[in-house]
Design an enzyme around this catalytic site. Sequence first.
Site, mmCIF file in Angstrom:
data_model
loop_
_atom_site.group_PDB
_atom_site.id
_atom_site.type_symbol
_atom_site.label_atom_id
_atom_site.label_comp_id
_atom_site.label_asym_id
_atom_site.label_seq_id
_atom_site.Cartn_x
_atom_site.Cartn_y
_atom_site.Cartn_z
ATOM 1 N N ASN A 67 0.852 -1.197 0.000
ATOM 2 C CA ASN A 67 0.000 0.000 0.000
ATOM 3 C C ASN A 67 0.883 1.242 0.000
ATOM 4 O O ASN A 67 2.110 1.136 0.006
ATOM 5 C CB ASN A 67 -0.959 -0.033 1.198
ATOM 6 N N ASP A 96 -4.356 -6.659 4.846
ATOM 7 C CA ASP A 96 -5.340 -7.572 5.446
ATOM 8 C C ASP A 96 -5.268 -8.962 4.820
ATOM 9 O O ASP A 96 -5.682 -9.940 5.427
ATOM 10 C CB ASP A 96 -6.747 -7.000 5.283
ATOM 11 N N LYS A 104 -13.806 0.120 15.059
ATOM 12 C CA LYS A 104 -12.470 -0.492 15.234
ATOM 13 C C LYS A 104 -11.998 -0.377 16.682
ATOM 14 O O LYS A 104 -11.387 -1.303 17.226
ATOM 15 C CB LYS A 104 -11.457 0.180 14.292
#
Length: 404
Positions: A212, A283, A344
């Site tokens: 990323n 993830d 979260k």
Amino acid sequence: MVLEGKHILVGISGGIAAYKIPELIRTLKKQGAEVRVTATKSALQFVTELTLQTVSGARVYSDVFAAINEHSTEHISLPEWADMMLIAPATANVIGKMAAGIADDALTTTFCSCSARKPIVIAPAMNDKMWECPATQKAIEELKSWANVTVVEPAVGELACGTSGKGRMPEVEVLSEQVKAALTEKTMAGKRVLITAGPTVEKIDPVRYISNFSTGKMGYALARACLRRGAEVTLVSGPTQQKIEGYDGLRMVDVESAQQMYEAVQEAFAKVDMAILCAAVADYTPKEVADRKIKRQSESENLCLELKANPDIAAWLGKQKKAGQVLVGFALETDHEEANAQKKLQSKGLDWIVLNSLQDKGAGFGTDTNKVSLYSADGTKKDCPLGMKEAVSEWIVNQLTIAN
Ligand code: CTP
């Protein structure tokens, strides 16, 4: 700016590394500091008085008797004015004099009247043989034993005489960081902090990966903010261009994949008081890593890559957390920001979550700035306005140290 309004006194002695000091002065001034210079006569052989005067914007103090003729006592007034003093480069000669209390020129008289009262940073730079001299080492040990003195170890590398060894003055960024540390109250002394930073890299085959846009800037800025406050930091970092040097209290753990980050965090967590999870962890990871480069089949055929879930490091820590341990997560969101961050915070068992929204201009990956809100598990919310990542990380760490 972290150095806004700070008065920094720079003492330069006669080594080749003196040529780097005008750049250092500019760096300190850009961050809001006012700088005054005192230099030995030898230093002015390596860098001119005019250069130093121009970059600092003030007269250079190098001649004790010239000053006396003007009825001024700068070796007393400069330390009064200064918030801290940096001696860089510090030669073997000046180190020996400072440790022995010898004050026979502008720099050493100024140091002598500063040394009992103000934070001092000393950056030795010399030939490796001179650094190894028992007298130099004894003087360094003496100076290190003074509570207000930090000695920045010389770096190993190419020396002016053409050989290689320990004796190089650390780079300007390292010295500027140590100046900030000297000016920061040690509110985290004795605290141990674990920080994750940067992206993770998930290998597809020997030449390709999934990752990323995280650059690690925010995580490294948080690590510096903790180190300046005297904390011991374990920084578990994915691949980045960032670096931190000059802190004894730093333990770097370089990792690539989310699995490696998970293992490093598992190993470190039991011993820390706080964990700040700033890394952008992938993830998912390819189910199989091909041991040879995957070849294109044909122009029209698509490739399907099967991914498996990576461990959620934050959620694991949330379950392991013992009383007294503080867990801080990050959420970078593009929509429904507050709701996602709150979710979260609860689901991963965090005590705090720092939210940045990609909808805010200047926030997120790759920028030098950030804009964040800090939410706590017990329902408080605080907003930090848009600022440089360094200033934002100072704000976050201040909030966390006040609250914990
Ligand atoms: N995090 C983690 N391990 C993971 C994923 C995330 O430790 N495998 C941490 C991040 O470092 C961050 C927080 O969890 O502190 C939230 O990360 P984020 O990627 O926003 O959360 P996800 O649960 O992956 O949710 P999303 O679906 O938004 O990616």
